[in-house]
Design a protein around this motif. Structure first.
Motif, mmCIF file in Angstrom:
data_model
loop_
_atom_site.group_PDB
_atom_site.id
_atom_site.type_symbol
_atom_site.label_atom_id
_atom_site.label_comp_id
_atom_site.label_asym_id
_atom_site.label_seq_id
_atom_site.Cartn_x
_atom_site.Cartn_y
_atom_site.Cartn_z
ATOM 1 N N SER A 47 38.050 17.046 57.156
ATOM 2 C CA SER A 47 38.711 18.154 56.718
ATOM 3 C C SER A 47 38.939 19.359 58.039
ATOM 4 C CB SER A 47 38.230 18.905 55.515
ATOM 5 O OG SER A 47 37.040 19.833 55.932
ATOM 6 N N LEU A 48 38.340 19.154 58.953
ATOM 7 C CA LEU A 48 38.529 19.706 60.081
ATOM 8 C C LEU A 48 39.698 19.370 60.932
ATOM 9 C CD1 LEU A 48 34.925 20.576 61.533
ATOM 10 C CD2 LEU A 48 36.466 21.604 59.631
ATOM 11 N N ASN A 50 42.316 18.014 59.428
ATOM 12 C CA ASN A 50 43.878 18.494 58.690
ATOM 13 C C ASN A 50 43.743 19.858 58.236
ATOM 14 O OD1 ASN A 50 42.312 18.127 56.541
ATOM 15 N ND2 ASN A 50 43.653 16.768 55.705
ATOM 16 N N ARG A 51 42.629 20.773 58.634
ATOM 17 C CA ARG A 51 42.886 22.191 58.304
ATOM 18 C C ARG A 51 42.525 22.169 56.718
ATOM 19 N NH1 ARG A 51 46.488 25.606 62.363
ATOM 20 N NH2 ARG A 51 46.841 26.647 60.350
ATOM 21 N N TRP A 53 39.868 22.516 55.211
ATOM 22 C CA TRP A 53 38.693 23.664 55.069
ATOM 23 C C TRP A 53 39.206 24.839 54.866
ATOM 24 C CZ3 TRP A 53 38.170 27.645 58.313
ATOM 25 C CH2 TRP A 53 38.814 27.616 59.731
ATOM 26 N N GLU A 54 40.513 25.294 55.499
ATOM 27 C CA GLU A 54 40.841 26.678 55.189
ATOM 28 C C GLU A 54 40.853 26.937 53.886
ATOM 29 O OE1 GLU A 54 43.899 27.500 58.819
ATOM 30 O OE2 GLU A 54 44.513 26.068 57.479
ATOM 31 N N ILE A 61 35.120 28.155 61.025
ATOM 32 C CA ILE A 61 34.807 27.017 62.303
ATOM 33 C C ILE A 61 34.818 27.673 63.465
ATOM 34 C CG2 ILE A 61 37.331 26.972 62.641
ATOM 35 C CD1 ILE A 61 37.249 24.082 63.003
ATOM 36 N N ILE A 80 44.468 22.688 67.018
ATOM 37 C CA ILE A 80 45.089 22.646 65.926
ATOM 38 C C ILE A 80 44.438 23.989 64.873
ATOM 39 C CG2 ILE A 80 45.512 20.154 65.656
ATOM 40 C CD1 ILE A 80 43.414 20.205 63.652
ATOM 41 N N ASN A 81 43.580 24.503 65.663
ATOM 42 C CA ASN A 81 43.010 25.696 64.924
ATOM 43 C C ASN A 81 43.392 27.025 65.671
ATOM 44 O OD1 ASN A 81 41.465 24.627 62.791
ATOM 45 N ND2 ASN A 81 40.350 23.500 64.536
ATOM 46 N N ALA A 87 50.596 25.156 60.348
ATOM 47 C CA ALA A 87 49.909 24.045 59.412
ATOM 48 C C ALA A 87 50.888 23.178 58.779
ATOM 49 C CB ALA A 87 49.287 24.868 58.086
ATOM 50 N N LEU A 90 51.330 20.499 61.111
ATOM 51 C CA LEU A 90 50.066 19.417 60.872
ATOM 52 C C LEU A 90 50.099 18.591 59.674
ATOM 53 C CD1 LEU A 90 47.212 19.012 62.540
ATOM 54 C CD2 LEU A 90 46.473 20.567 60.564
#
Ligand code: ADP
Ligand code: ADP
Length: 230
Positions: A47-48, A50-51, A53-54, A61, A80-81, A87, A90
């Protein structure tokens, strides 16, 4: 050649630290397997990339996830963060397939065209061509070409998972994330997904969470192991 570099990465759900000082390199046009016991943080790690987790309240993170997107200078990596990185960009570059096939409650055709719709791609000829190609790439074409208007739920579990692969492939992702893509399937269906993953190395970087040591041995080029929770 590396596609993704993870640098000094920590990850927390509220006060619970799930990943600690991860440094890894993920090679391009290869299959990387993420292995380790339940609870070790494998799904979190995916999940980190493709973000996703947001969307989880309280998640946080630290560190960097660096991706070398195609079309950039060959050694230019993007964090990417970083605040400036979109996003939306991404979503177009990274596809995802989950453990249990999750077709949308609509036709076979519309399942695969759905990401195009979200991306604002509407020209009928282009949509039809991209959907056809994605279904062909998934190996499902002969089985569905005469019933594209049928609900996706008429398909078997293995066929539904290939449909989910087609839905991810329709955006031509550079990176494909798979969270135990075969663990809900019978051996014959699993084999088809594995063969498909190997074919996809030509145009994708694949990162797969796997519970099967035989699968990891058979198809992965690189392994990242997470240790049990302490
Ligand atoms: P794995 O995929 O290796 O089984 P996970 O990434 O699912 O591991 O989980 C790692 C740890 O993070 C576990 O302790 C799990 O309970 C916790 N965790 C997972 N998702 C969440 C969440 N949404 N909120 C809080 N804790 C979570
Ligand atoms: P809606 O869900 O809005 O009613 P449709 O089911 O008509 O939309 O399909 C949306 C688009 O997908 C249409 O523009 C059509 O071109 C295309 N489409 C749907 N089914 C097929 C098919 N079997 N072959 C080719 N194109 C299709």
């Amino acid at each position: 050649r590396s596609k993704i570099k993870i640098r000094d990465l920590d990850f927390f759900y509220n006060d619970h630290q799930v990943l600690s000082c991860i440094n890894e390199t993920i090679p391009e046009n290869a299959i990387t397997a993420i292995v380790g016991p339940s609870g070790a943080g494998k799904s979190t790690f995916l999940s980190l990339l493709n973000r996703l987790w947001e969307n989880i309240p309280g998640s946080r993170i630290k560190g960097r996830v660096l991706v070398r997107f195609s079309g950039k200078q060959c050694d230019e990596f993007t964090d990417i963060n970083a605040p400036g990185f979109s996003a939306i960009q991404l979503r177009r570059s990274v596809g995802m397939v989950f453990q249990t096939p999750n077709p949308l409650p609509m036709s076979i055709f519309n399942n695969v065209s759905f990401p195009l719709k979200l991306a604002g791609i509407k020209k009928r000829a282009e949509v039809e061509e991209r959907v056809t190609k994605a279904i062909q790439a998934s190996g499902l074409w002969p089985e569905v070409k005469d019933r594209l208007e049928k609900k996706a739920t008429v398909l078997s579990g293995g066929q539904q998972q290939r449909l989910c692969m087609a839905r991810a492939l329709v955006m031509a992702p550079e990176i494909l994330l798979l969270d135990e893509p075969t663990s809900s399937l019978d051996p014959a269906s699993s084999k088809k997904i594995e063969d498909l993953m190997v074919e996809l190395k030509e145009r994708c970087t694949l990162v797969m969470v796997s519970h099967g040591p035989e699968q990891v041995k058979a198809i992965s080029d690189h392994v990242i192991e997470f240790l049990p929770e302490s």
